[in-house]
Design a protein around this motif. Sequence first.
Motif, mmCIF file in Angstrom:
data_model
loop_
_atom_site.group_PDB
_atom_site.id
_atom_site.type_symbol
_atom_site.label_atom_id
_atom_site.label_comp_id
_atom_site.label_asym_id
_atom_site.label_seq_id
_atom_site.Cartn_x
_atom_site.Cartn_y
_atom_site.Cartn_z
ATOM 1 N N VAL A 36 0.854 -1.181 0.000
ATOM 2 C CA VAL A 36 0.000 0.000 0.000
ATOM 3 C C VAL A 36 0.893 1.234 0.000
ATOM 4 C CG1 VAL A 36 -0.211 0.069 2.516
ATOM 5 C CG2 VAL A 36 -2.027 1.027 1.103
ATOM 6 N N ALA A 37 0.430 2.306 -0.610
ATOM 7 C CA ALA A 37 1.199 3.552 -0.651
ATOM 8 C C ALA A 37 1.394 4.094 0.761
ATOM 9 C CB ALA A 37 0.475 4.588 -1.516
ATOM 10 N N ALA A 38 2.597 4.548 1.062
ATOM 11 C CA ALA A 38 2.916 5.066 2.395
ATOM 12 C C ALA A 38 2.053 6.263 2.771
ATOM 13 C CB ALA A 38 4.395 5.435 2.469
ATOM 14 N N SER A 39 1.570 7.013 1.803
ATOM 15 C CA SER A 39 0.713 8.153 2.113
ATOM 16 C C SER A 39 -0.690 7.710 2.531
ATOM 17 C CB SER A 39 0.625 9.108 0.919
ATOM 18 O OG SER A 39 0.197 8.423 -0.226
ATOM 19 N N GLY A 94 -14.164 23.271 -8.149
ATOM 20 C CA GLY A 94 -14.168 23.814 -6.793
ATOM 21 C C GLY A 94 -13.610 22.908 -5.725
ATOM 22 N N GLY A 95 -13.129 21.726 -6.086
ATOM 23 C CA GLY A 95 -12.500 20.830 -5.118
ATOM 24 C C GLY A 95 -11.028 21.179 -4.944
ATOM 25 N N ARG A 96 -10.379 20.475 -4.008
ATOM 26 C CA ARG A 96 -8.955 20.698 -3.742
ATOM 27 C C ARG A 96 -8.216 19.365 -3.715
ATOM 28 N NH1 ARG A 96 -7.809 24.396 1.209
ATOM 29 N NH2 ARG A 96 -5.767 23.849 0.421
ATOM 30 N N ARG A 97 -7.077 19.338 -4.367
ATOM 31 C CA ARG A 97 -6.221 18.153 -4.377
ATOM 32 C C ARG A 97 -5.689 17.921 -2.956
ATOM 33 N NH1 ARG A 97 -2.549 16.475 -9.095
ATOM 34 N NH2 ARG A 97 -3.906 17.983 -10.116
ATOM 35 N N ALA A 98 -5.784 16.667 -2.481
ATOM 36 C CA ALA A 98 -5.298 16.341 -1.144
ATOM 37 C C ALA A 98 -4.108 15.370 -1.177
ATOM 38 C CB ALA A 98 -6.423 15.739 -0.305
ATOM 39 N N MET A 99 -4.030 14.513 -2.199
ATOM 40 C CA MET A 99 -2.940 13.546 -2.319
ATOM 41 C C MET A 99 -2.857 13.047 -3.759
ATOM 42 S SD MET A 99 -2.612 9.662 -0.846
ATOM 43 C CE MET A 99 -3.350 8.944 -2.308
ATOM 44 N N GLY A 100 -1.642 12.883 -4.214
ATOM 45 C CA GLY A 100 -1.407 12.201 -5.486
ATOM 46 C C GLY A 100 -1.565 13.073 -6.715
ATOM 47 N N PRO A 101 -1.568 12.371 -7.838
ATOM 48 C CA PRO A 101 -1.664 10.938 -8.032
ATOM 49 C C PRO A 101 -0.383 10.227 -7.573
ATOM 50 C CG PRO A 101 -1.821 12.081 -10.148
ATOM 51 C CD PRO A 101 -1.549 13.085 -9.107
ATOM 52 N N GLU A 102 -0.584 8.991 -7.101
ATOM 53 C CA GLU A 102 0.512 8.174 -6.606
ATOM 54 C C GLU A 102 0.279 6.738 -7.032
ATOM 55 O OE1 GLU A 102 2.198 6.984 -2.252
ATOM 56 O OE2 GLU A 102 1.582 9.047 -2.585
ATOM 57 N N ARG A 103 1.332 6.110 -7.536
ATOM 58 C CA ARG A 103 1.218 4.713 -7.975
ATOM 59 C C ARG A 103 1.261 3.803 -6.756
ATOM 60 N NH1 ARG A 103 3.801 2.012 -13.193
ATOM 61 N NH2 ARG A 103 2.997 -0.083 -12.872
ATOM 62 N N ALA A 104 0.339 2.852 -6.700
ATOM 63 C CA ALA A 104 0.321 1.860 -5.625
ATOM 64 C C ALA A 104 1.509 0.924 -5.823
ATOM 65 C CB ALA A 104 -0.986 1.082 -5.646
ATOM 66 N N PRO A 105 2.286 0.662 -4.770
ATOM 67 C CA PRO A 105 3.478 -0.185 -4.906
ATOM 68 C C PRO A 105 3.151 -1.568 -5.459
ATOM 69 C CG PRO A 105 3.370 0.817 -2.721
ATOM 70 C CD PRO A 105 2.069 1.102 -3.399
ATOM 71 N N GLY A 106 3.900 -1.976 -6.478
ATOM 72 C CA GLY A 106 3.753 -3.313 -7.035
ATOM 73 C C GLY A 106 2.490 -3.557 -7.831
ATOM 74 N N ASP A 108 -0.380 -1.985 -11.019
ATOM 75 C CA ASP A 108 -0.631 -1.070 -12.131
ATOM 76 C C ASP A 108 -1.839 -0.208 -11.796
ATOM 77 O OD1 ASP A 108 1.497 -1.941 -13.691
ATOM 78 O OD2 ASP A 108 0.329 -3.575 -14.547
ATOM 79 N N LEU A 109 -1.744 0.487 -10.667
ATOM 80 C CA LEU A 109 -2.847 1.270 -10.136
ATOM 81 C C LEU A 109 -2.319 2.609 -9.648
ATOM 82 C CD1 LEU A 109 -5.871 1.294 -9.100
ATOM 83 C CD2 LEU A 109 -4.930 0.486 -6.925
ATOM 84 N N VAL A 110 -3.058 3.661 -9.964
ATOM 85 C CA VAL A 110 -2.743 5.009 -9.487
ATOM 86 C C VAL A 110 -3.907 5.472 -8.622
ATOM 87 C CG1 VAL A 110 -2.349 7.409 -10.184
ATOM 88 C CG2 VAL A 110 -1.332 5.545 -11.494
ATOM 89 N N VAL A 111 -3.600 6.081 -7.479
ATOM 90 C CA VAL A 111 -4.633 6.584 -6.572
ATOM 91 C C VAL A 111 -4.384 8.052 -6.259
ATOM 92 C CG1 VAL A 111 -5.130 4.335 -5.554
ATOM 93 C CG2 VAL A 111 -3.404 5.810 -4.504
ATOM 94 N N ALA A 112 -5.438 8.728 -5.855
ATOM 95 C CA ALA A 112 -5.356 10.133 -5.460
ATOM 96 C C ALA A 112 -6.536 10.445 -4.553
ATOM 97 C CB ALA A 112 -5.382 11.043 -6.687
ATOM 98 N N HIS A 113 -6.420 11.542 -3.815
ATOM 99 C CA HIS A 113 -7.519 12.046 -2.978
ATOM 100 C C HIS A 113 -7.761 13.505 -3.315
ATOM 101 C CE1 HIS A 113 -6.440 9.110 0.547
ATOM 102 N NE2 HIS A 113 -7.035 8.485 -0.454
ATOM 103 N N GLY A 123 -11.711 9.577 -2.994
ATOM 104 C CA GLY A 123 -10.577 8.965 -3.660
ATOM 105 C C GLY A 123 -10.855 8.711 -5.130
ATOM 106 N N LEU A 124 -9.778 8.653 -5.896
ATOM 107 C CA LEU A 124 -9.821 8.285 -7.310
ATOM 108 C C LEU A 124 -8.857 7.125 -7.519
ATOM 109 C CD1 LEU A 124 -9.500 11.888 -8.788
ATOM 110 C CD2 LEU A 124 -11.587 10.501 -8.706
ATOM 111 N N ALA A 125 -9.216 6.190 -8.377
ATOM 112 C CA ALA A 125 -8.354 5.062 -8.699
ATOM 113 C C ALA A 125 -8.439 4.792 -10.188
ATOM 114 C CB ALA A 125 -8.794 3.823 -7.913
#
Length: 128
Positions: A36-39, A94-106, A108-113, A123-125
Amino acid sequence: MGRPVVHFEIIGTDPRRLRGYYGELFGWEFDLGGPVAASVSGQGAYGFTEPAAGTDAPGIPGGIGGGTGYGPHVVFYVGVPDVEAALREAERLGGRRAMGPERAPGRDLVVAHFTDPEGNLVGLAGPA
């Protein structure tokens, strides 16, 4: 529904206690072996749960994790084809970026908040 909800997370400062609570409450079982991503969560503290394999049980996959330094929150992830583009659109509306995008370790998935205009965390995946 346009884009589906594909995953949920429950994050807190004591993920072991949370897994015990939700496991007993809802009968959920957890696999702590996935990266899992450290963030998102401390390593080894994130437990994945899935609908019962080989059954017609409804539901989506999720996870419980966190650890010291992770603020308690619940978030659902919406599946999108391009996480960065979806983040930009969330900000434009009108939203605000909170995290990412960040690739999930190991994976083929990218996540963000992001937070919506009311401050709700979403969240987005999507594919890497």
